[in-house]
Design a protein around this motif. Sequence first.
Motif, PDB file in Angstrom:
ATOM      1  N   GLN A 143      36.370  30.847  41.476  1.00 51.88           N
ATOM      2  CA  GLN A 143      35.108  30.192  41.158  1.00 51.88           C
ATOM      3  C   GLN A 143      34.591  29.267  42.252  1.00 51.88           C
ATOM      4  N   HIS A 144      35.473  28.720  43.089  1.00 50.23           N
ATOM      5  CA  HIS A 144      35.025  27.785  44.126  1.00 50.23           C
ATOM      6  C   HIS A 144      35.003  28.412  45.520  1.00 50.23           C
ATOM      7  N   PHE A 145      35.414  29.667  45.657  1.00 51.63           N
ATOM      8  CA  PHE A 145      35.494  30.287  46.971  1.00 51.63           C
ATOM      9  C   PHE A 145      34.109  30.724  47.441  1.00 51.63           C
ATOM     10  N   HIS A 146      33.857  30.566  48.732  1.00 49.42           N
ATOM     11  CA  HIS A 146      32.577  30.954  49.307  1.00 49.42           C
ATOM     12  C   HIS A 146      32.436  32.478  49.263  1.00 49.42           C
ATOM     13  N   PRO A 147      31.285  32.989  48.853  1.00 53.29           N
ATOM     14  CA  PRO A 147      31.120  34.445  48.717  1.00 53.29           C
ATOM     15  C   PRO A 147      31.156  35.225  50.031  1.00 53.29           C
ATOM     16  N   PRO A 168      41.728  27.166  49.927  1.00 52.57           N
ATOM     17  CA  PRO A 168      42.859  26.248  49.756  1.00 52.57           C
ATOM     18  C   PRO A 168      44.175  27.016  49.868  1.00 52.57           C
ATOM     19  N   ASP A 169      45.219  26.338  50.308  1.00 50.47           N
ATOM     20  CA  ASP A 169      46.517  26.975  50.483  1.00 50.47           C
ATOM     21  C   ASP A 169      47.498  26.449  49.445  1.00 50.47           C
ATOM     22  N   TYR A 170      48.321  27.319  48.927  1.00 49.23           N
ATOM     23  CA  TYR A 170      49.335  26.865  47.967  1.00 49.23           C
ATOM     24  C   TYR A 170      50.416  26.033  48.662  1.00 49.23           C
ATOM     25  N   PHE A 171      50.616  26.282  49.965  1.00 47.75           N
ATOM     26  CA  PHE A 171      51.509  25.447  50.771  1.00 47.75           C
ATOM     27  C   PHE A 171      50.767  25.102  52.050  1.00 47.75           C
ATOM     28  N   GLN A 220      43.995  29.494  43.241  1.00 52.18           N
ATOM     29  CA  GLN A 220      42.731  30.194  43.042  1.00 52.18           C
ATOM     30  C   GLN A 220      41.614  29.346  42.440  1.00 52.18           C
ATOM     31  N   ASP A 221      41.933  28.230  41.774  1.00 52.37           N
ATOM     32  CA  ASP A 221      40.896  27.396  41.157  1.00 52.37           C
ATOM     33  C   ASP A 221      40.610  26.116  41.941  1.00 52.37           C
ATOM     34  N   GLN A 222      41.164  26.010  43.143  1.00 56.25           N
ATOM     35  CA  GLN A 222      40.967  24.814  43.951  1.00 56.25           C
ATOM     36  C   GLN A 222      39.710  24.937  44.816  1.00 56.25           C
ATOM     37  N   GLN A 223      39.277  23.801  45.356  1.00 54.85           N
ATOM     38  CA  GLN A 223      38.066  23.752  46.182  1.00 54.85           C
ATOM     39  C   GLN A 223      38.331  24.263  47.596  1.00 54.85           C
ATOM     40  N   MET A 224      37.294  24.766  48.223  1.00 56.26           N
ATOM     41  CA  MET A 224      37.360  25.185  49.623  1.00 56.26           C
ATOM     42  C   MET A 224      37.680  23.994  50.520  1.00 56.26           C
ATOM     43  N   LYS A 225      38.327  24.261  51.644  1.00 56.97           N
ATOM     44  CA  LYS A 225      38.630  23.219  52.623  1.00 56.97           C
ATOM     45  C   LYS A 225      37.496  23.056  53.640  1.00 56.97           C
ATOM     46  N   PHE A 226      36.822  24.170  53.974  1.00 62.14           N
ATOM     47  CA  PHE A 226      35.710  24.130  54.927  1.00 62.14           C
ATOM     48  C   PHE A 226      34.948  25.451  54.841  1.00 62.14           C
ATOM     49  N   GLN A 227      33.829  25.513  55.506  1.00 60.26           N
ATOM     50  CA  GLN A 227      32.998  26.722  55.514  1.00 60.26           C
ATOM     51  C   GLN A 227      33.730  27.864  56.240  1.00 60.26           C
ATOM     52  N   SER A 242      42.713  27.048  60.235  1.00 61.25           N
ATOM     53  CA  SER A 242      43.637  26.280  59.399  1.00 61.25           C
ATOM     54  C   SER A 242      44.636  27.257  58.808  1.00 61.25           C
ATOM     55  N   TYR A 243      45.864  27.179  59.262  1.00 56.44           N
ATOM     56  CA  TYR A 243      46.897  28.149  58.883  1.00 56.44           C
ATOM     57  C   TYR A 243      46.987  28.261  57.368  1.00 56.44           C
ATOM     58  N   SER A 244      46.897  29.490  56.862  1.00 54.89           N
ATOM     59  CA  SER A 244      46.796  29.689  55.416  1.00 54.89           C
ATOM     60  C   SER A 244      47.731  30.771  54.915  1.00 54.89           C
TER      61      SER A 244
END
Length: 344
Positions: free
Chosen positions: A92-96, A111-114, A145-152, A158-160
Amino acid sequence: MELTKRIEEIVSNYNDRLPFSGAIFIQNEKKIFEKGFGYANRSEHLPITTRTRFGMASGCKIFTSVAICQLVEKEIITFDTCIKDCLDISFQHFHPSITIHHLLTHTSGIPDYFDEEVMSDFEELWKAVPMYSIQSPNDFLPMFQDQQMKFQPGSKFSYSNAGFILLGLIVEKMTGITFQEYVKENIFQVCEMTDSGFFRMDQLPERTALGYIDHEDGTWRTNIYSVPIIGGPDGGAFTTVLDLAKFWNGLFDRKLLGKEYVDKLLSPYVKNEGLCYGYGVWMAVENDEVLKYFIFGYDPGVRVHSSVNKKTKIQSHILSNIEQSVIPIVTGIDQLFSEKSRTL
């Protein structure tokens, strides 16, 4: 013989907190150095050899990248395909506009889980989520999967790890088989990497090194409760130093991909702290010229560094089962062969 002696000196001088425990294999057109050090199983005093299997942590992200490149080569997807168009999963928060290229180059901004920029202890994850519950890429989704984006998307590196989880899900969606089975059939078997696989931590096959976590008081424990029970698209496969050589040979001999897609895999797309990153592979670059391709990874009780010098074709593969950086050995070996090339 002199070269062998100097490499052994590099390893023996490496003794930081602990002596090196692992395997090293170096080759170009022929074998240069091959040796195991320490124990695969300390309790049973089973020695490490170059046929010992080790965990390779994030080093196996290159397998995920090869798998994606194979699907692109077959025109099943493209590097510009958006994840929203190939995964029917809610983010829901991921950029399309996030594309497969963004995921491959750690520029997606998801967002990264780690998140290695703010977290350092991988073991901490499994206090809230039991490590034995993580058995497929899908099992990671609730962790990010429900977290906010870190950047555009595309704005920075950013290692993911989560990005590669999504790539694994794309492989599964497009092929109809598990990610682990796809890699086995389309990478390991093609390259005759007969000692490699995604093994369960509670069902490790013969000749597999246990990963060791050493404490300041001299005690130790294995890493069985410190990593997911089975590896996946972001890390956790097992391999040997000999199989790593088979992988690189298979890649450059175009057993896995045609020239166009080998070149795409190994192109420098983004820079990060003096290094460049392609698709699942790091590069040392000087004056815009790629000098070396390499992969590395670390988990509790796991270290890997595997490289190919673009000019000399020298391959250097190091796998270790202790929590101690292998970079001093890597640096020493690189310097040794740099000196040797200047005297030729």
